[in-house]
Each structure stands twice: as C-alpha cells, then as structure tokens.
Enzyme design. Structure first.
Site, mmCIF file in Angstrom:
data_model
loop_
_atom_site.group_PDB
_atom_site.id
_atom_site.type_symbol
_atom_site.label_atom_id
_atom_site.label_comp_id
_atom_site.label_asym_id
_atom_site.label_seq_id
_atom_site.Cartn_x
_atom_site.Cartn_y
_atom_site.Cartn_z
ATOM 1 C CB SER A 164 5.645 -1.492 11.782
ATOM 2 O OG SER A 164 5.243 -0.140 11.945
ATOM 3 C CG HIS B 184 -5.507 2.131 5.062
ATOM 4 N ND1 HIS B 184 -5.077 3.110 5.921
ATOM 5 C CD2 HIS B 184 -4.481 1.262 4.926
ATOM 6 C CE1 HIS B 184 -3.836 2.834 6.299
ATOM 7 N NE2 HIS B 184 -3.452 1.718 5.708
ATOM 8 C CE LYS C 86 0.478 3.814 4.634
ATOM 9 N NZ LYS C 86 0.347 3.998 6.048
ATOM 10 N N GLY D 208 2.894 2.530 10.481
ATOM 11 C CA GLY D 208 3.866 3.592 10.250
ATOM 12 C C GLY D 208 4.609 4.030 11.498
ATOM 13 C CG ASN E 197 -1.647 1.306 1.389
ATOM 14 O OD1 ASN E 197 -1.831 2.034 0.418
ATOM 15 N ND2 ASN E 197 -2.070 1.617 2.599
ATOM 16 C CD GLU F 46 -2.743 5.855 6.400
ATOM 17 O OE1 GLU F 46 -2.728 5.866 5.164
ATOM 18 O OE2 GLU F 46 -1.814 5.379 7.076
ATOM 19 N N GLY G 226 5.342 1.316 4.551
ATOM 20 C CA GLY G 226 6.722 1.794 4.435
ATOM 21 C C GLY G 226 7.688 0.816 3.780
ATOM 22 C CD GLU H 105 -3.301 -2.175 7.426
ATOM 23 O OE1 GLU H 105 -2.234 -2.479 6.895
ATOM 24 O OE2 GLU H 105 -3.893 -1.119 7.189
HETATM 25 C C1 PEP Z 1 -0.404 0.389 5.857
HETATM 26 O O1 PEP Z 1 -0.331 1.459 5.313
HETATM 27 O O2 PEP Z 1 -1.393 -0.323 5.630
HETATM 28 C C2 PEP Z 1 0.669 -0.031 6.750
HETATM 29 C C3 PEP Z 1 0.524 -1.143 7.415
HETATM 30 O O3 PEP Z 1 1.776 0.791 6.843
HETATM 31 P P1 PEP Z 1 3.193 0.430 7.509
HETATM 32 O O4 PEP Z 1 3.612 -0.899 6.943
HETATM 33 O O5 PEP Z 1 4.113 1.530 7.091
HETATM 34 O O6 PEP Z 1 2.988 0.360 8.970
#
Ligand code: PEP
Length: 248
Positions: A209, A95, A11, A170, A9, A97, A231, A164
């Site tokens: 993460s 998601h 973003k 993040g 993903n 966000e 990330g 998640e």
């Molecule tokens: C995400 O954006 O769904 C995510 C899990 O980000 P990260 O891996 O950076 O924590």
C-alpha cells in the site's frame, strides 16, 4: 550509496493497448528522474510490446514470474532467456501471491532466482509475513527462514530484496515508516549473517500500500531503498509521483 528502485507490479492487469497508453504518458514524466531506477512489471503477454516502448528510455522491463528450466516439457511456463529475448532486464520472484495461490516454496523460488541470474536477469526477491505471524511475534523468524532458503548460494550483486508484509498488500494498511524500518534493519542484519559486508549494498524495497502520500516518509528510512508498488502504480500520474518521491 544504494540507488533507490521504484518498481510497479501490475499483477493481472492491463492489455497491450492499456500498457502502451500508460507508457506514452509515463515516459515523458520520468525521463529526467535522477538517481532512481524505474521498473515496470506487466503480464507476460504484454512484455514484448512494452519492451519496445521502453527501448532507449530510463524505464526497465520486468516480468512478474519465471520458470527455472530453460526449455522442455513444461507446459505453460516461460524460461529466463525468453524474458531476456523480449527485453526484460529483471524478474520478480516469490511474490506472496505466487507463494499463496500457486504454492511456490522457498526451494522452488531459489531455483527460479538462480536460473534468472544465470540467464542475466536482475531479481527482485520478495519476502513477508502474514498478520497472524506478526501478531504471534514470529515476523523475524519467518523472514529469516524465507531469506535463508530463498537466497541460498545466490550472487547478491544482482538481487534486490522486497519486504512486503502480506497484511499490507492491497489493503490500504501500510506499515508505518518506523515499523517498516525496524523490519528492514532486521532483514539487513540477517543478510549480513548470510553474505557479510556485501549486505550493505543490497537494496531492500518496501511493498504494501505504498502511495504518493506515504512514499516520502518510507523512503527517508535508513534501510528502505525503494518500493514495490501494486495499486498505486496502475495510473501513470500516480506512478510518476512515486518515482519522483523526493519532490512529494
Ligand atoms: C504488490 O503487489 O507487491 C503490492 C505491494 O501491492 P499494493 O501496493 O497494492 O499493496
């Protein structure tokens, strides 16, 4: 029995050129990856060129969001069939966000997921609790509500769930495999209460993460069937390592 899914993903990141360079580097690194589904979700403006690069490869194009109407006076929105038109096979719905910054609620997300399935997309449906909810012992209650409302009436043959925890996205704070497994097992039990035996076939991805150095421990858990990665999916070598998690 559940083929793992490793999904990127991105973003709000990467131009057309950056995406093409990424795919040129990634595709040869993962072309022999067996028994894993590889998914990349770039921004809308990049989907068409990314879709062309992915044609005939084992990397699948995914959108990060979608609208639930097929056409009409909905300025700024993109319909499910339009995603298919540019090569998308999947879409991420819900998601955290989107929920947090764009006020998307479970009913809206349910409509988005249903419209996407109707158009022929697969859906990655996200759920997850905040730190406050976890610390207050409300994780399971919160997840049950998100899943009950968000997945209501959906054909789960083409839906993957992504768990998640918001506090792990993040932040560099990953849930330990034990903690993630416990919540995944709860999610599967809740899916059983909603969909019966079908729940055993639903993939539940972990996100928060995930990195090359922690992916293997997570993927070894009985109810973790993949990863949704932010990330660590932005560099081709790092994402290739995640795809090839068995050799980490
Ligand atoms: C995400 O954006 O769904 C995510 C899990 O980000 P990260 O891996 O950076 O924590």
């Amino acid at each position: 029995m559940r083929t793992p899914v490793i999904a990127a993903n991105w973003k709000l990141q990467k131009t057309v050129k950056e995406t093409e360079d990424f795919l040129d580097a990634l595709i040869p690194e993962v072309k022999d990856a067996a028994d894993v589904e590889i998914v990349v979700a770039p921004v809308f403006t990049v989907l068409m060129s990314a879709g062309r690069k992915m044609e005939g490869t084992n990397v699948e194009l995914c959108a990060q969001d979608v609208y639930f109407e097929e056409s009409g006076a909905f300025t700024g929105e993109v319909a499910p069939s339009m995603l298919i038109d540019v090569g998308c096979k999947r879409v991420i719905v819900g998601h955290s966000e989107r929920r947090q910054y764009f006020n998307e609620d479970d009913e809206t997300l349910n409509r988005k997921a249903a419209a996407s399935l109707k158009a022929g997309l697969r859906v990655i449906f996200c759920c997850g609790e905040s730190l406050g909810q976890r610390e207050a012992g409300k994780t399971n209650e919160h997840l049950s509500g998100q899943l009950t409302r968000g997945l209501k009436g959906l054909d789960m043959d083409r839906v993957d769930v992504a768990y998640e925890p918001i506090w792990a996205i993040g932040t560099g704070k990953t849930a330990t495999p034990g903690m993630a497994q416990e919540t995944h097992a709860f999610i599967r039990s809740h899916l059983k209460s909603m969909f019966g035996g079908k729940a055993d076939a639903i993939r539940i991805l972990y996100g928060g993460s995930v990195k090359p150095d922690n992916v293997k421990g997570l993927m070894e858990c009985a109810d973790i069937d993949g990863a949704l990665v932010g990330g660590a999916s932005l560099k081709p070598d790092s994402f290739a390592k995640l795809v090839n998690f068995r050799s980490q």
